[in-house]
Design a protein around this motif. Structure first.
Motif, PDB file in Angstrom:
ATOM      1  N   ARG A   2       0.853  -1.198   0.000  1.00  0.00           N
ATOM      2  CA  ARG A   2       0.000   0.000   0.000  1.00  0.00           C
ATOM      3  C   ARG A   2       0.879   1.235   0.000  1.00  0.00           C
ATOM      4  N   TYR A   3       0.735   2.034  -1.044  1.00  0.00           N
ATOM      5  CA  TYR A   3       1.469   3.281  -1.186  1.00  0.00           C
ATOM      6  C   TYR A   3       0.575   4.459  -0.809  1.00  0.00           C
ATOM      7  N   GLU A  70       1.541  -4.184  15.043  1.00  0.00           N
ATOM      8  CA  GLU A  70       0.915  -5.486  14.786  1.00  0.00           C
ATOM      9  C   GLU A  70      -0.247  -5.350  13.805  1.00  0.00           C
ATOM     10  N   THR A  71      -1.032  -4.284  13.938  1.00  0.00           N
ATOM     11  CA  THR A  71      -2.166  -4.068  13.042  1.00  0.00           C
ATOM     12  C   THR A  71      -1.674  -3.843  11.623  1.00  0.00           C
ATOM     13  N   MET A  72      -0.613  -3.045  11.470  1.00  0.00           N
ATOM     14  CA  MET A  72      -0.057  -2.812  10.134  1.00  0.00           C
ATOM     15  C   MET A  72       0.527  -4.088   9.551  1.00  0.00           C
ATOM     16  N   GLN A  73       1.154  -4.922  10.385  1.00  0.00           N
ATOM     17  CA  GLN A  73       1.743  -6.164   9.899  1.00  0.00           C
ATOM     18  C   GLN A  73       0.681  -7.191   9.521  1.00  0.00           C
ATOM     19  N   GLN A  78       2.513  -1.913   4.180  1.00  0.00           N
ATOM     20  CA  GLN A  78       2.464  -0.486   3.893  1.00  0.00           C
ATOM     21  C   GLN A  78       3.862   0.010   3.531  1.00  0.00           C
ATOM     22  N   ALA A  79       3.928   0.960   2.622  1.00  0.00           N
ATOM     23  CA  ALA A  79       5.213   1.522   2.210  1.00  0.00           C
ATOM     24  C   ALA A  79       5.610   2.650   3.172  1.00  0.00           C
ATOM     25  N   LYS A 146       5.718   6.160   1.304  1.00  0.00           N
ATOM     26  CA  LYS A 146       6.331   6.213  -0.024  1.00  0.00           C
ATOM     27  C   LYS A 146       5.265   6.382  -1.112  1.00  0.00           C
ATOM     28  N   VAL A 147       5.579   7.235  -2.070  1.00  0.00           N
ATOM     29  CA  VAL A 147       4.722   7.467  -3.228  1.00  0.00           C
ATOM     30  C   VAL A 147       5.078   6.428  -4.299  1.00  0.00           C
ATOM     31  N   ARG A 148       4.070   5.871  -4.930  1.00  0.00           N
ATOM     32  CA  ARG A 148       4.288   4.860  -5.967  1.00  0.00           C
ATOM     33  C   ARG A 148       5.023   5.470  -7.164  1.00  0.00           C
TER      34      ARG A 148
END
Length: 160
Positions: A2-3, A70-73, A78-79, A146-148
């Motif tokens: 996810r960017y 933990e929620t993000m993992q 996420q970038a 990070k931007v894609r």
């Protein structure tokens, strides 16, 4: 992955699990980082606003960080590029041994950085609740993402 472009203000994410606060951890954290009597000693705590042994607010923040990571993992990776800090940290209710905390994160805004077109800044209101659904802490988190496509034009901010 996810960017920045994939993130939408208004999105609410809940931690899939809670974090159980233990007496041993409260005392251990306080003895190392916040050695105030109401975080270390039952009798001293009885004489204070808290009424009993309570977790340091900084300990609550550290446990919350664990839940956030933990929620993000658990979700789509996420970038993320780190954080320049938090704003408006408020400890609303004490957290006690035996409590179980969980977090709710609501993205409130995002913007591309003109000085660094390869990244964007997100702002999220983070609310921490105990097992009784009582708000115990809140803060605004700032995240660098990070931007894609860093070569894409940066759109002007909408008028407020």
């Amino acid at each position: 992955m996810r960017y920045f472009e994939d993130m939408e203000p208004g999105t609410i994410t809940h931690s899939p699990r809670s974090y159980k606060v233990t007496r041993e951890e409260v005392i251990d954290f306080a003895s190392k980082y916040d050695p105030q009597p109401f975080h270390l000693d039952d009798e001293a705590a009885k004489q204070t606003f808290f009424g009993r042994l309570s977790a340091s607010g900084w300990h609550t923040a550290a446990m919350t960080m664990r839940l956030m990571v933990e929620t993000m993992q658990d979700g789509e990776p996420q970038a993320g590029l780190g954080s320049p800090g938090i704003d408006e940290l408020k400890w609303i209710k004490p957290v006690y041994p035996g409590d179980e905390i969980r977090i709710e994160m609501e993205m409130i805004s995002k913007r591309r950085m003109k000085s660094r077109p390869d990244m964007g800044l997100t702002r999220s209101e983070n609310r921490v609740y105990n097992q009784h659904n009582e708000l115990v802490m809140r803060f605004i988190g700032n995240g660098l993402i990070k931007v894609r496509d860093p070569e894409a034009p940066i759109e002007d901010e909408p008028a407020a």
